[in-house]
Design a protein around this motif. Structure first.
Motif, PDB file in Angstrom:
ATOM      1  N   GLY A   1       0.809  -1.226   0.000  1.00 38.56           N
ATOM      2  CA  GLY A   1       0.000   0.000   0.000  1.00 38.56           C
ATOM      3  C   GLY A   1       0.836   1.266   0.000  1.00 38.56           C
ATOM      4  O   GLY A   1       0.471   2.262  -0.629  1.00 38.56           O
ATOM      5  N   SER A   2       1.986   1.228   0.662  1.00 40.84           N
ATOM      6  CA  SER A   2       2.844   2.420   0.720  1.00 40.84           C
ATOM      7  C   SER A   2       3.496   2.734  -0.631  1.00 40.84           C
ATOM      8  O   SER A   2       3.953   3.845  -0.858  1.00 40.84           O
ATOM      9  CB  SER A   2       3.931   2.222   1.784  1.00 40.84           C
ATOM     10  OG  SER A   2       4.736   1.110   1.447  1.00 40.84           O
ATOM     11  N   LEU A   3       3.545   1.761  -1.535  1.00 39.36           N
ATOM     12  CA  LEU A   3       4.139   1.975  -2.858  1.00 39.36           C
ATOM     13  C   LEU A   3       3.167   2.633  -3.832  1.00 39.36           C
ATOM     14  O   LEU A   3       3.581   3.107  -4.886  1.00 39.36           O
ATOM     15  CB  LEU A   3       4.592   0.633  -3.452  1.00 39.36           C
ATOM     16  CG  LEU A   3       5.617  -0.175  -2.671  1.00 39.36           C
ATOM     17  CD1 LEU A   3       5.840  -1.523  -3.345  1.00 39.36           C
ATOM     18  CD2 LEU A   3       6.920   0.579  -2.534  1.00 39.36           C
ATOM     19  N   LEU A   4       1.908   2.649  -3.487  1.00 36.95           N
ATOM     20  CA  LEU A   4       0.872   3.133  -4.400  1.00 36.95           C
ATOM     21  C   LEU A   4       0.754   4.651  -4.329  1.00 36.95           C
ATOM     22  O   LEU A   4      -0.168   5.216  -3.730  1.00 36.95           O
ATOM     23  CB  LEU A   4      -0.466   2.460  -4.083  1.00 36.95           C
ATOM     24  CG  LEU A   4      -0.481   0.944  -4.275  1.00 36.95           C
ATOM     25  CD1 LEU A   4      -1.779   0.356  -3.772  1.00 36.95           C
ATOM     26  CD2 LEU A   4      -0.244   0.574  -5.721  1.00 36.95           C
ATOM     27  N   THR A   5       1.702   5.325  -4.965  1.00 33.44           N
ATOM     28  CA  THR A   5       1.677   6.781  -5.081  1.00 33.44           C
ATOM     29  C   THR A   5       2.056   7.141  -6.505  1.00 33.44           C
ATOM     30  O   THR A   5       2.878   6.466  -7.124  1.00 33.44           O
ATOM     31  CB  THR A   5       2.689   7.437  -4.114  1.00 33.44           C
ATOM     32  OG1 THR A   5       3.994   6.944  -4.418  1.00 33.44           O
ATOM     33  CG2 THR A   5       2.350   7.157  -2.666  1.00 33.44           C
ATOM     34  N   GLY A   6       1.475   8.176  -7.028  1.00 30.79           N
ATOM     35  CA  GLY A   6       1.778   8.598  -8.393  1.00 30.79           C
ATOM     36  C   GLY A   6       1.130   7.678  -9.412  1.00 30.79           C
ATOM     37  O   GLY A   6       0.164   6.984  -9.138  1.00 30.79           O
ATOM     38  N   MET A   7       1.697   7.678 -10.609  1.00 27.38           N
ATOM     39  CA  MET A   7       1.155   6.861 -11.703  1.00 27.38           C
ATOM     40  C   MET A   7       1.725   5.453 -11.594  1.00 27.38           C
ATOM     41  O   MET A   7       2.841   5.188 -12.034  1.00 27.38           O
ATOM     42  CB  MET A   7       1.499   7.492 -13.049  1.00 27.38           C
ATOM     43  CG  MET A   7       0.817   8.829 -13.276  1.00 27.38           C
ATOM     44  SD  MET A   7       1.245   9.598 -14.852  1.00 27.38           S
ATOM     45  CE  MET A   7       0.594   8.435 -16.014  1.00 27.38           C
ATOM     46  N   THR A   8       0.965   4.552 -10.976  1.00 24.32           N
ATOM     47  CA  THR A   8       1.448   3.189 -10.745  1.00 24.32           C
ATOM     48  C   THR A   8       0.720   2.183 -11.618  1.00 24.32           C
ATOM     49  O   THR A   8      -0.441   2.369 -11.972  1.00 24.32           O
ATOM     50  CB  THR A   8       1.294   2.766  -9.271  1.00 24.32           C
ATOM     51  OG1 THR A   8      -0.064   2.930  -8.881  1.00 24.32           O
ATOM     52  CG2 THR A   8       2.192   3.582  -8.367  1.00 24.32           C
ATOM     53  N   VAL A   9       1.446   1.128 -11.948  1.00 19.73           N
ATOM     54  CA  VAL A   9       0.901   0.013 -12.707  1.00 19.73           C
ATOM     55  C   VAL A   9       1.228  -1.254 -11.934  1.00 19.73           C
ATOM     56  O   VAL A   9       2.300  -1.367 -11.332  1.00 19.73           O
ATOM     57  CB  VAL A   9       1.482  -0.016 -14.150  1.00 19.73           C
ATOM     58  CG1 VAL A   9       2.978  -0.196 -14.145  1.00 19.73           C
ATOM     59  CG2 VAL A   9       0.822  -1.089 -14.990  1.00 19.73           C
ATOM     60  N   LEU A  10       0.304  -2.192 -11.934  1.00 24.16           N
ATOM     61  CA  LEU A  10       0.479  -3.469 -11.241  1.00 24.16           C
ATOM     62  C   LEU A  10       0.722  -4.561 -12.276  1.00 24.16           C
ATOM     63  O   LEU A  10      -0.040  -4.683 -13.239  1.00 24.16           O
ATOM     64  CB  LEU A  10      -0.761  -3.819 -10.422  1.00 24.16           C
ATOM     65  CG  LEU A  10      -1.239  -2.789  -9.406  1.00 24.16           C
ATOM     66  CD1 LEU A  10      -2.593  -3.201  -8.830  1.00 24.16           C
ATOM     67  CD2 LEU A  10      -0.219  -2.628  -8.296  1.00 24.16           C
ATOM     68  N   THR A  11       1.762  -5.327 -12.078  1.00 24.12           N
ATOM     69  CA  THR A  11       2.015  -6.516 -12.895  1.00 24.12           C
ATOM     70  C   THR A  11       1.893  -7.690 -11.947  1.00 24.12           C
ATOM     71  O   THR A  11       2.521  -7.699 -10.893  1.00 24.12           O
ATOM     72  CB  THR A  11       3.428  -6.471 -13.509  1.00 24.12           C
ATOM     73  OG1 THR A  11       3.603  -5.227 -14.171  1.00 24.12           O
ATOM     74  CG2 THR A  11       3.627  -7.597 -14.505  1.00 24.12           C
ATOM     75  N   TYR A  12       1.055  -8.661 -12.292  1.00 23.91           N
ATOM     76  CA  TYR A  12       0.783  -9.757 -11.357  1.00 23.91           C
ATOM     77  C   TYR A  12       0.598 -11.067 -12.108  1.00 23.91           C
ATOM     78  O   TYR A  12       0.316 -11.084 -13.309  1.00 23.91           O
ATOM     79  CB  TYR A  12      -0.459  -9.462 -10.510  1.00 23.91           C
ATOM     80  CG  TYR A  12      -1.702  -9.205 -11.327  1.00 23.91           C
ATOM     81  CD1 TYR A  12      -2.589 -10.237 -11.615  1.00 23.91           C
ATOM     82  CD2 TYR A  12      -1.996  -7.942 -11.834  1.00 23.91           C
ATOM     83  CE1 TYR A  12      -3.722 -10.022 -12.363  1.00 23.91           C
ATOM     84  CE2 TYR A  12      -3.129  -7.711 -12.586  1.00 23.91           C
ATOM     85  CZ  TYR A  12      -3.988  -8.757 -12.849  1.00 23.91           C
ATOM     86  OH  TYR A  12      -5.105  -8.532 -13.601  1.00 23.91           O
ATOM     87  N   SER A  13       0.804 -12.167 -11.372  1.00 24.50           N
ATOM     88  CA  SER A  13       0.617 -13.499 -11.949  1.00 24.50           C
ATOM     89  C   SER A  13       0.427 -14.508 -10.831  1.00 24.50           C
ATOM     90  O   SER A  13       0.822 -14.268  -9.693  1.00 24.50           O
ATOM     91  CB  SER A  13       1.828 -13.894 -12.801  1.00 24.50           C
ATOM     92  OG  SER A  13       2.977 -14.002 -11.996  1.00 24.50           O
TER      93      SER A  13
END
Length: 162
Positions: free
Chosen positions: A63-75
């Motif tokens: 949650g602390s990383l979610l600042t600015g223009m973020t994109v999630l890559t997941y698998s």
């Protein structure tokens, strides 16, 4: 949207968070295509909604990383998304990996890089199958070898007799 993100956070083996400021649409499409090839996914979501979806999930620490223009890559595969993100980041300096999570374990930038260097599930299965198959082929070769040796000796004896 929150429920869908919550499902992603709950069922993913690894989630990588990155900034994508300055990437063109074509570059994002390239990232999505590479992710699809590796059975991973890419998702851009509002940080506020993602933080709500993270509440009570194993990877809540990102949650602390979610600042600015973020994109999630997941698998689901614990390595695939990290490999895709690392490979894409090498070619695109605008794609900055912030960190991520692997289950309950928070990953910093170096952690994501370390995970990306691990063998994937498919590579592990292939090596296990190779290890299992190797003894069987060795046994078959050992059993077949005396018969071929005897056959070559008999052939040599026949040639001398003739």
């Amino acid at each position: 949207m929150v429920e869908e993100l919550g499902q992603i956070f709950e069922s993913s083996g690894v989630v990588v968070v990155a900034h994508y400021t300055g990437l063109t649409v074509a570059e994002m499409q390239t990232l999505r295509a590479k992710a699809r090839e590796a059975d991973a996914s890419v998702r851009v979501a509002k940080n506020r909604l993602a933080k709500i979806a993270l509440d009570g999930k194993p990877c809540e620490s990102i949650g602390s990383l979610l600042t600015g223009m973020t994109v999630l890559t997941y698998s689901e595969d614990p390595v695939a998304a990290a490999k895709v993100a690392e490979d894409f980041a090498k070619d695109n300096k605008k794609f900055e990996i912030l960190g991520g999570s692997m289950g309950e374990n928070a990953l910093d930038r170096a952690g994501v890089e370390a995970v990306s260097k691990m063998p994937s599930r498919d590579e592990l299965i292939a090596s296990i199958v190779g290890c299992i198959g190797a003894p069987a082929s060795n046994i078959a070769g050992a059993i077949g070898a005396p018969a071929s040796n005897i056959a070559s000796i008999l052939s040599t004896i026949e040639d001398k007799a003739a």
